[in-house]
Design an enzyme around this catalytic site. Sequence first.
Site, PDB file in Angstrom:
ATOM      1  N   ARG A  66       0.858  -1.177   0.000  1.00  0.00           N
ATOM      2  CA  ARG A  66       0.000   0.000   0.000  1.00  0.00           C
ATOM      3  C   ARG A  66       0.900   1.234   0.000  1.00  0.00           C
ATOM      4  O   ARG A  66       1.415   1.645   1.034  1.00  0.00           O
ATOM      5  CB  ARG A  66      -0.893  -0.014   1.247  1.00  0.00           C
ATOM      6  CG  ARG A  66      -2.016   1.002   1.238  1.00  0.00           C
ATOM      7  CD  ARG A  66      -2.546   1.203   2.630  1.00  0.00           C
ATOM      8  NE  ARG A  66      -1.682   2.086   3.399  1.00  0.00           N
ATOM      9  CZ  ARG A  66      -1.471   1.999   4.710  1.00  0.00           C
ATOM     10  NH1 ARG A  66      -2.015   1.027   5.405  1.00  0.00           N
ATOM     11  NH2 ARG A  66      -0.685   2.877   5.320  1.00  0.00           N
ATOM     12  N   HIS A 112      -3.735   4.468   4.473  1.00  0.00           N
ATOM     13  CA  HIS A 112      -4.797   3.476   4.662  1.00  0.00           C
ATOM     14  C   HIS A 112      -6.115   4.007   4.101  1.00  0.00           C
ATOM     15  O   HIS A 112      -6.801   3.338   3.344  1.00  0.00           O
ATOM     16  CB  HIS A 112      -4.940   3.144   6.143  1.00  0.00           C
ATOM     17  CG  HIS A 112      -6.072   2.234   6.457  1.00  0.00           C
ATOM     18  ND1 HIS A 112      -6.071   0.896   6.123  1.00  0.00           N
ATOM     19  CD2 HIS A 112      -7.262   2.462   7.063  1.00  0.00           C
ATOM     20  CE1 HIS A 112      -7.202   0.339   6.509  1.00  0.00           C
ATOM     21  NE2 HIS A 112      -7.950   1.274   7.082  1.00  0.00           N
ATOM     22  N   TYR A 169       4.162   6.458  10.897  1.00  0.00           N
ATOM     23  CA  TYR A 169       4.548   5.118  11.316  1.00  0.00           C
ATOM     24  C   TYR A 169       5.371   4.351  10.281  1.00  0.00           C
ATOM     25  O   TYR A 169       5.851   3.259  10.570  1.00  0.00           O
ATOM     26  CB  TYR A 169       3.296   4.284  11.667  1.00  0.00           C
ATOM     27  CG  TYR A 169       2.255   4.204  10.560  1.00  0.00           C
ATOM     28  CD1 TYR A 169       2.396   3.311   9.496  1.00  0.00           C
ATOM     29  CD2 TYR A 169       1.125   5.013  10.583  1.00  0.00           C
ATOM     30  CE1 TYR A 169       1.449   3.241   8.483  1.00  0.00           C
ATOM     31  CE2 TYR A 169       0.179   4.940   9.583  1.00  0.00           C
ATOM     32  CZ  TYR A 169       0.334   4.053   8.538  1.00  0.00           C
ATOM     33  OH  TYR A 169      -0.606   3.972   7.543  1.00  0.00           O
TER      34      TYR A 169
END
Length: 369
Positions: free
Chosen positions: A265, A269, A278
């Site tokens: 990805r 998200h 992160y």
Amino acid sequence: MSTHLDPITDLAVGLEQPVSLIDPHGRRLQDPRLAPYAADVAAADLLALYRDMVALRRIDTEGVALQRQGQLGLWAPCLGQEAAQIGSARALRNDDVVFPSYRETGVMLARGAQPGDYVRMWRGEEGSSYDPAVMHMAPLQIIIGAQTLHAVGYALGILHDGSDQAAVTYFGDGATSQGDVNEAMVFASSYGAPVVFICQNNHWAISEPVAVQSQHPIAGRAPGFGIPSLRVDGNDVLAVFAATRWALEQARAGSPAFLELVTYRMGPHTTADDPTRYRDPAELEYWRGRDPLARLEALLRVEGTLTDEIAAGLASDADEAAMQMRAACLGMTTRAPLAVFDGVYAEPHTGLDEERADYARYLATLAEA
């Protein structure tokens, strides 16, 4: 096609390294397990897959822009997962039925979505979907993993009808930790349901890396349920296409099948997420070097199938598709807020009248503010 990958006693295949037919530099690879399932894929077929992937990336970019401009409440990007979605969806028959999660924009494209279908749910408009009967695709599912149960239920119906259709369900690596997914595999295996489980392992369940929840390849879980599985390079559209053909063959022969498509990805998200909080930038750069579009483009150019003129035409077509989606979005008429109570019951209902009045009072406070 009747080629089988492995004996029934060897359910999990290709678990060490994802199986590929095109390497990250666009060079063809030979794999005896998948090659028979891609033997009839001609240059024109590869170009068609590339066309879909180019269109999908442009549509996805437009979806993010529409959300940033306040036209959509949310958007779930699929940047980097184009090969996983297009390669698998294009291997399906028209009458196979898909049970997606919320990120399968590419599957929608392959199933014939109209411009407004991509945005209606994310805008919160009436209907909030496409026509499942026309698309042979259930509405997008927000509840993590719930669609796998729906797929197995539909597959059991296929068994009762004596059809040779298959049900296909998509989910992410994070969903494999949900009880629903595991329960679905129990039922599928126990009853020989004609269902294909497609896990798009994009390495992140929101901010949780896949290594936290899975110490071994996810495809290795399925054999524990008696389900044959295959771990595939999800950024290789040809390998994904061939593997999905294999999985569908298993399903139509009376056994569910499981695919782990190892992809990445590259975006957030959802548009509500900030992956820079992160994710190591070096990891993103590594996966950019494995971009599914760049990989197929390199192969097509070396083989003389893709020229600058053809590429410009595909880009123009993708722009047009994105503009049609934007026009459909901006042209939607949002119904009045109180209309949400219309059509809930066939006959007037006092409880619903009270709820409507309460909601009207709440809306009045917003107007005053």
